[in-house]
Design a protein around this motif. Structure first.
Motif, PDB file in Angstrom:
ATOM      1  N   LYS A  74       0.840  -1.213   0.000  1.00 10.67           N
ATOM      2  CA  LYS A  74       0.000   0.000   0.000  1.00 10.67           C
ATOM      3  C   LYS A  74       0.868   1.253   0.000  1.00 10.67           C
ATOM      4  O   LYS A  74       0.581   2.225  -0.726  1.00 10.67           O
ATOM      5  N   LYS A  75       1.953   1.254   0.775  1.00  9.97           N
ATOM      6  CA  LYS A  75       2.855   2.412   0.819  1.00  9.97           C
ATOM      7  C   LYS A  75       3.489   2.652  -0.545  1.00  9.97           C
ATOM      8  O   LYS A  75       3.597   3.798  -1.003  1.00  9.97           O
ATOM      9  N   TYR A  76       3.909   1.580  -1.192  1.00 10.42           N
ATOM     10  CA  TYR A  76       4.505   1.720  -2.525  1.00 10.42           C
ATOM     11  C   TYR A  76       3.509   2.306  -3.516  1.00 10.42           C
ATOM     12  O   TYR A  76       3.842   3.190  -4.308  1.00 10.42           O
ATOM     13  N   MET A  77       2.260   1.819  -3.456  1.00 13.81           N
ATOM     14  CA  MET A  77       1.277   2.315  -4.409  1.00 13.81           C
ATOM     15  C   MET A  77       0.876   3.754  -4.111  1.00 13.81           C
ATOM     16  O   MET A  77       0.604   4.523  -5.039  1.00 13.81           O
ATOM     17  N   ASN A  78       0.850   4.145  -2.857  1.00 13.66           N
ATOM     18  CA  ASN A  78       0.573   5.551  -2.526  1.00 13.66           C
ATOM     19  C   ASN A  78       1.628   6.455  -3.153  1.00 13.66           C
ATOM     20  O   ASN A  78       1.317   7.514  -3.711  1.00 13.66           O
ATOM     21  N   THR A  79       2.882   6.022  -3.051  1.00 11.49           N
ATOM     22  CA  THR A  79       3.988   6.770  -3.658  1.00 11.49           C
ATOM     23  C   THR A  79       3.831   6.811  -5.175  1.00 11.49           C
ATOM     24  O   THR A  79       4.004   7.861  -5.808  1.00 11.49           O
ATOM     25  N   PHE A  80       3.496   5.669  -5.765  1.00 10.28           N
ATOM     26  CA  PHE A  80       3.310   5.578  -7.217  1.00 10.28           C
ATOM     27  C   PHE A  80       2.211   6.518  -7.690  1.00 10.28           C
ATOM     28  O   PHE A  80       2.400   7.274  -8.656  1.00 10.28           O
ATOM     29  N   PHE A  81       1.066   6.484  -7.037  1.00 11.00           N
ATOM     30  CA  PHE A  81      -0.062   7.331  -7.446  1.00 11.00           C
ATOM     31  C   PHE A  81       0.286   8.816  -7.317  1.00 11.00           C
ATOM     32  O   PHE A  81      -0.064   9.612  -8.194  1.00 11.00           O
ATOM     33  N   ASP A  82       0.967   9.178  -6.253  1.00 14.12           N
ATOM     34  CA  ASP A  82       1.364  10.583  -6.053  1.00 14.12           C
ATOM     35  C   ASP A  82       2.327  11.034  -7.146  1.00 14.12           C
ATOM     36  O   ASP A  82       2.172  12.128  -7.714  1.00 14.12           O
TER      37      ASP A  82
END
Length: 217
Positions: free
Chosen positions: A143-151
């Protein structure tokens, strides 16, 4: 002697019943976890479909840039340049829409998988519970990786929109700076996805280990 045997058996029986109840309870939790993760996986399929669309639009935008790179920005080519810039803007909008859908579907998948926490807390077998907790940890990491990706993707698309909107106004140095920033975000996103995929493989391995311990596999 018979009395003693009866007493010993009577003392062991509650423990035996407790053990059987614990096994039944853990099987119930495993079944529930299986169904929840199965539903989560269906949301992740939608998320992957969104990612494939994003890649498709990204390639189209890159193709437009390659075409523009071959054209001189003069009055003769202006109609064709305008047409290609309009296409680039259209694909950027499609990317923004697909990114929002991707984020929404991943959030659904995460919330569904994270809901197993209530089941994990009720698992009696320490080995099974420890293994199941690994899944929760990896879920949070993904989830942390995807939050970074989306941002990063959102910021990259904002730059991309500015780039094509002002392509005819930018000086060569300004164009180079914009391209450099866009490429930096691309590099960051590729690294984030690499780490995300690594954790996805870990998650699948640990998930199989848990279900084997729980007797479902």
């Amino acid at each position: 002697m018979r009395v003693k045997r009866f007493i010993v058996l009577g003392m062991m029986l509650p423990g035996l019943l407790l053990l059987l109840a614990g096994c039944h309870s853990d099987k119930k939790q495993a079944d529930s976890i299986y169904e929840k993760l199965k539903k989560s996986a269906s949301y992740e399929k939608d998320f992957v479909a969104n990612q494939e669309k994003l890649d498709e639009y990204k390639e189209k935008v890159a193709s437009i840039y390659a075409d523009l790179n071959q054209l001189e920005l003069n009055d003769e080519n202006r109609p064709e340049v305008k047409q290609k810039l309009k296409k680039a803007d259209n694909y950027t909008e499609k990317q923004q829409k697909e990114l929002r859908e991707s984020k929404k579907n991943f959030q659904k998948a995460y919330e569904q998988s994270a809901s197993i926490k209530e089941n994990v807390e009720q698992i009696k077998d320490s080995g099974q519970q420890k293994q199941a907790r690994k899944l929760l940890t990896i879920m949070d990491e993904r989830k942390k990786y995807m939050n970074t990706f989306f941002d990063d993707y959102k910021k990259q698309l904002a730059l991309q929109g500015t780039f094509y909107e002002n392509l005819e106004k930018f000086s060569p140095d300004e164009l180079d700076e914009q391209i450099k920033k866009i490429n930096e975000y691309n590099g960051k996103m590729e690294e984030t996805i690499r780490q995300f995929n690594h954790d996805t493989k870990r998650y699948n391995r640990e998930k199989d280990k848990y279900f084997k311990k729980a007797g479902l596999y």
